[in-house]
Design a protein around this motif. Structure first.
Motif, PDB file in Angstrom:
ATOM      1  N   VAL A  48      42.492  44.031  40.072  1.00  0.00           N
ATOM      2  CA  VAL A  48      41.431  43.727  39.119  1.00  0.00           C
ATOM      3  C   VAL A  48      41.183  44.989  38.298  1.00  0.00           C
ATOM      4  N   ASP A  49      41.174  44.843  36.983  1.00  0.00           N
ATOM      5  CA  ASP A  49      40.979  46.011  36.115  1.00  0.00           C
ATOM      6  C   ASP A  49      39.642  46.693  36.411  1.00  0.00           C
ATOM      7  N   GLU A  50      39.654  48.010  36.278  1.00  0.00           N
ATOM      8  CA  GLU A  50      38.440  48.781  36.529  1.00  0.00           C
ATOM      9  C   GLU A  50      37.328  48.350  35.564  1.00  0.00           C
ATOM     10  N   ASN A  51      36.154  48.111  36.133  1.00  0.00           N
ATOM     11  CA  ASN A  51      34.965  47.692  35.376  1.00  0.00           C
ATOM     12  C   ASN A  51      35.101  46.312  34.738  1.00  0.00           C
ATOM     13  N   ALA A  52      36.132  45.566  35.116  1.00  0.00           N
ATOM     14  CA  ALA A  52      36.287  44.215  34.567  1.00  0.00           C
ATOM     15  C   ALA A  52      35.139  43.335  35.048  1.00  0.00           C
ATOM     16  N   LEU A  53      34.601  42.522  34.159  1.00  0.00           N
ATOM     17  CA  LEU A  53      33.461  41.669  34.486  1.00  0.00           C
ATOM     18  C   LEU A  53      33.812  40.648  35.567  1.00  0.00           C
ATOM     19  N   GLY A  66      32.809  38.645  41.265  1.00  0.00           N
ATOM     20  CA  GLY A  66      33.356  37.912  42.403  1.00  0.00           C
ATOM     21  C   GLY A  66      34.801  38.118  42.781  1.00  0.00           C
ATOM     22  N   LEU A  67      35.717  38.221  41.826  1.00  0.00           N
ATOM     23  CA  LEU A  67      37.135  38.278  42.156  1.00  0.00           C
ATOM     24  C   LEU A  67      37.509  39.628  42.756  1.00  0.00           C
ATOM     25  N   GLN A  68      38.453  39.604  43.725  1.00  0.00           N
ATOM     26  CA  GLN A  68      38.930  40.821  44.372  1.00  0.00           C
ATOM     27  C   GLN A  68      40.449  40.804  44.480  1.00  0.00           C
ATOM     28  N   ALA A  69      41.042  41.989  44.553  1.00  0.00           N
ATOM     29  CA  ALA A  69      42.478  42.091  44.791  1.00  0.00           C
ATOM     30  C   ALA A  69      42.800  41.445  46.138  1.00  0.00           C
ATOM     31  N   GLY A  70      43.882  40.681  46.188  1.00  0.00           N
ATOM     32  CA  GLY A  70      44.275  39.982  47.405  1.00  0.00           C
ATOM     33  C   GLY A  70      43.815  38.538  47.452  1.00  0.00           C
ATOM     34  N   ASP A  71      42.884  38.160  46.570  1.00  0.00           N
ATOM     35  CA  ASP A  71      42.433  36.761  46.532  1.00  0.00           C
ATOM     36  C   ASP A  71      43.576  35.862  46.058  1.00  0.00           C
ATOM     37  N   LYS A  72      43.776  34.736  46.746  1.00  0.00           N
ATOM     38  CA  LYS A  72      44.708  33.712  46.289  1.00  0.00           C
ATOM     39  C   LYS A  72      43.897  32.605  45.628  1.00  0.00           C
ATOM     40  N   ILE A  73      44.114  32.424  44.340  1.00  0.00           N
ATOM     41  CA  ILE A  73      43.326  31.441  43.586  1.00  0.00           C
ATOM     42  C   ILE A  73      43.802  30.032  43.923  1.00  0.00           C
ATOM     43  N   VAL A  74      42.890  29.222  44.451  1.00  0.00           N
ATOM     44  CA  VAL A  74      43.206  27.854  44.856  1.00  0.00           C
ATOM     45  C   VAL A  74      42.800  26.864  43.778  1.00  0.00           C
ATOM     46  N   VAL A  93      38.897  30.542  46.218  1.00  0.00           N
ATOM     47  CA  VAL A  93      39.985  31.454  46.589  1.00  0.00           C
ATOM     48  C   VAL A  93      40.157  31.479  48.100  1.00  0.00           C
ATOM     49  N   LEU A  94      41.354  31.901  48.505  1.00  0.00           N
ATOM     50  CA  LEU A  94      41.605  32.211  49.909  1.00  0.00           C
ATOM     51  C   LEU A  94      41.481  33.725  50.063  1.00  0.00           C
ATOM     52  N   ARG A  95      40.563  34.170  50.921  1.00  0.00           N
ATOM     53  CA  ARG A  95      40.331  35.599  51.135  1.00  0.00           C
ATOM     54  C   ARG A  95      40.333  35.874  52.638  1.00  0.00           C
ATOM     55  N   ASP A  96      41.300  36.657  53.068  1.00  0.00           N
ATOM     56  CA  ASP A  96      41.438  36.963  54.504  1.00  0.00           C
ATOM     57  C   ASP A  96      41.572  35.695  55.329  1.00  0.00           C
ATOM     58  N   GLY A  97      42.309  34.726  54.785  1.00  0.00           N
ATOM     59  CA  GLY A  97      42.557  33.492  55.513  1.00  0.00           C
ATOM     60  C   GLY A  97      41.432  32.483  55.475  1.00  0.00           C
ATOM     61  N   LYS A  98      40.355  32.776  54.771  1.00  0.00           N
ATOM     62  CA  LYS A  98      39.228  31.863  54.693  1.00  0.00           C
ATOM     63  C   LYS A  98      38.997  31.399  53.254  1.00  0.00           C
ATOM     64  N   THR A  99      38.528  30.171  53.107  1.00  0.00           N
ATOM     65  CA  THR A  99      38.220  29.643  51.780  1.00  0.00           C
ATOM     66  C   THR A  99      36.857  30.154  51.341  1.00  0.00           C
ATOM     67  N   VAL A 100      36.824  30.745  50.150  1.00  0.00           N
ATOM     68  CA  VAL A 100      35.586  31.327  49.626  1.00  0.00           C
ATOM     69  C   VAL A 100      35.302  30.725  48.251  1.00  0.00           C
ATOM     70  N   GLU A 101      34.078  30.269  48.060  1.00  0.00           N
ATOM     71  CA  GLU A 101      33.652  29.739  46.770  1.00  0.00           C
ATOM     72  C   GLU A 101      33.000  30.857  45.954  1.00  0.00           C
ATOM     73  N   LEU A 102      33.444  31.000  44.701  1.00  0.00           N
ATOM     74  CA  LEU A 102      32.915  32.042  43.821  1.00  0.00           C
ATOM     75  C   LEU A 102      32.365  31.386  42.554  1.00  0.00           C
ATOM     76  N   PRO A 103      31.101  30.969  42.581  1.00  0.00           N
ATOM     77  CA  PRO A 103      30.524  30.322  41.388  1.00  0.00           C
ATOM     78  C   PRO A 103      30.189  31.351  40.314  1.00  0.00           C
ATOM     79  N   GLY A 104      30.354  30.938  39.078  1.00  0.00           N
ATOM     80  CA  GLY A 104      29.900  31.751  37.955  1.00  0.00           C
ATOM     81  C   GLY A 104      30.633  33.058  37.755  1.00  0.00           C
ATOM     82  N   VAL A 105      31.963  33.064  37.938  1.00  0.00           N
ATOM     83  CA  VAL A 105      32.740  34.273  37.634  1.00  0.00           C
ATOM     84  C   VAL A 105      32.817  34.426  36.120  1.00  0.00           C
ATOM     85  N   ARG A 106      32.427  35.580  35.626  1.00  0.00           N
ATOM     86  CA  ARG A 106      32.360  35.803  34.178  1.00  0.00           C
ATOM     87  C   ARG A 106      33.511  36.695  33.719  1.00  0.00           C
TER      88      ARG A 106
END
Length: 382
Positions: free
Chosen positions: A164-169, A174-182, A211-224
């Protein structure tokens, strides 16, 4: 020269997607033992033909389209084929070696029709014959995508975030490196292009991610997402992250090709839904002129772009033909399902009336779309 390239490319694309569609009907009809009176590539007057086992194989003058004429089928091509293959009292019968341009040749002497009329086949076989054309369109799209992915120099794009780019909104929300977008906005993402397509459809540069994060499904509402403006003042979204590449193994190529066909199918369904919901204007519809223009543009960019457009068109044709609409293959399948459930065929008068009305509506839409295409060309040229 561009006009010639556009003409050749358009003929190639239209011939490929329609010929493979008709071949699907032809192949399954043969496998089900239904008599095929003619299998034609092209339309109009016959250039060359050959009769084999009761079926005329022909190449016709107009290099777009094609058709399969089945014994007993209620279609103009089939009825004309049956009429042309029947000797008339006026001419005393047709000799086997007599040929008339545009006419279907009668079987050679001693050669009898190899199959049964379409209506004598079981309902499930007739349904398979009707659906086979669309299936072959999907298969063509899959095969072309396999070839495109296998020969591309870049690796396959994954859905796993590498950085994820530095300071990216998007990272701050919410988004992190390693997240698999489902999924994006509750729509499952089959390929990386699904992510881009859904983000392009956002109205306020905000989206809900699963996304899948560390093997778990995570909901990330309102990613800008960050935005920027060009010189004309138009606003654009900045993605703000990169994804991993995937090694091109045979299995990965096949999987990506299948998911790409699903991606193109998603685009078509979403566009249709947006049109019905009023999110997209009916004025955005394109007819034959618009399609030819798009083919010409793709051909000018290169062979790969042309083949990618071919995939979109062949998947589009397959889906369109499966819509439960009279006059289309999907409508015929619906009639056959009704017959299979009730044990009685839908009365021919009702089928003919609905089909005629559907043809009139489709023809009207084609004229309207063609008018829009021409208007866009004229406006663009001014």
């Amino acid at each position: 020269m561009p006009v010639i390239i556009t003409f050749i490319a358009a003929v190639f694309v239209f011939s490929a997607v329609i010929a493979i569609h008709e071949f699907g009907h032809f192949l399954v009809a043969k496998l089900c033992g239904v008599q095929v009176n003619e299998f034609s590539i092209g339309m109009g007057p016959v250039l060359c033909k050959r009769v084999h086992k009761g079926t005329q194989y022909s190449i016709r003058a107009l290099p777009v389209g094609g058709f399969v004429a089945l014994e007993g089928e209620e279609s103009p091509e089939s009825q004309q084929a049956e009429e042309r293959s029947t000797p008339s009292a006026a001419d005393g019968g047709s000799s086997p070696d007599r040929e008339t341009p545009g006419m279907t040749e009668t079987p050679a002497e001693g050669e009898k029709p190899a199959g049964i009329p379409l209506n004598d086949a079981p309902v499930w076989q007739r349904a398979l014959i009707m659906a086979a054309g669309a299936f072959m369109n999907f298969l063509l799209g899959f095969v072309v995508m396999v070839a495109l992915i296998a020969t591309q120099s870049d690796p396959i794009t994954s859905k796993v975030i590498y950085q994820v780019d530095e300071n990216a909104l998007c990272g701050q929300t919410g988004l992190q490196a390693g997240d698999k977008i489902v999924a994006v906005n509750n729509r499952r993402c089959f390929v990386a292009n699904d992510i881009l397509y859904e983000l392009m459809r956002t109205e306020d540069y905000t989206a809900d991610f699963t996304v899948l994060r560390d093997g778990k499904t995570v909901e990330l509402p309102g990613v800008r997402f960050d935005t920027w403006q060009d010189d004309s003042g138009e606003t654009h979204m900045t993605l703000g992250f990169t994804v991993y590449g995937i090694k091109k193994t045979p299995m990965n190529v096949i999987k990506e090709a299948g998911n790409s066909v699903l991606y193109y199918g998603r685009i078509i369904f979403t566009s249709l839904t947006d049109l019905l919901r009023g999110r997209e204007s009916i004025n955005d519809l394109s007819g034959p002129v618009g399609i030819v223009t798009a083919i010409g543009q793709a051909a000018s960019y290169g062979v790969r772009d042309l083949f990618e457009l071919l995939v979109l068109i062949t998947v589009n044709l397959g889906i369109f033909n499966l819509l439960p609409f009279p006059a289309l293959d999907g409508g015929k399948v619906v009639f056959l399902l009704i017959e299979g459930v009730t044990g009685h065929a839908v009365p021919e008068k009702i089928q003919s009336g609905l089909t005629l009305a559907a043809f009139a509506l489709l023809f009207g839409l084609m004229i309207f779309a063609t008018y829009n295409d021409i208007l866009r060309l004229v406006t663009g040229a001014m």
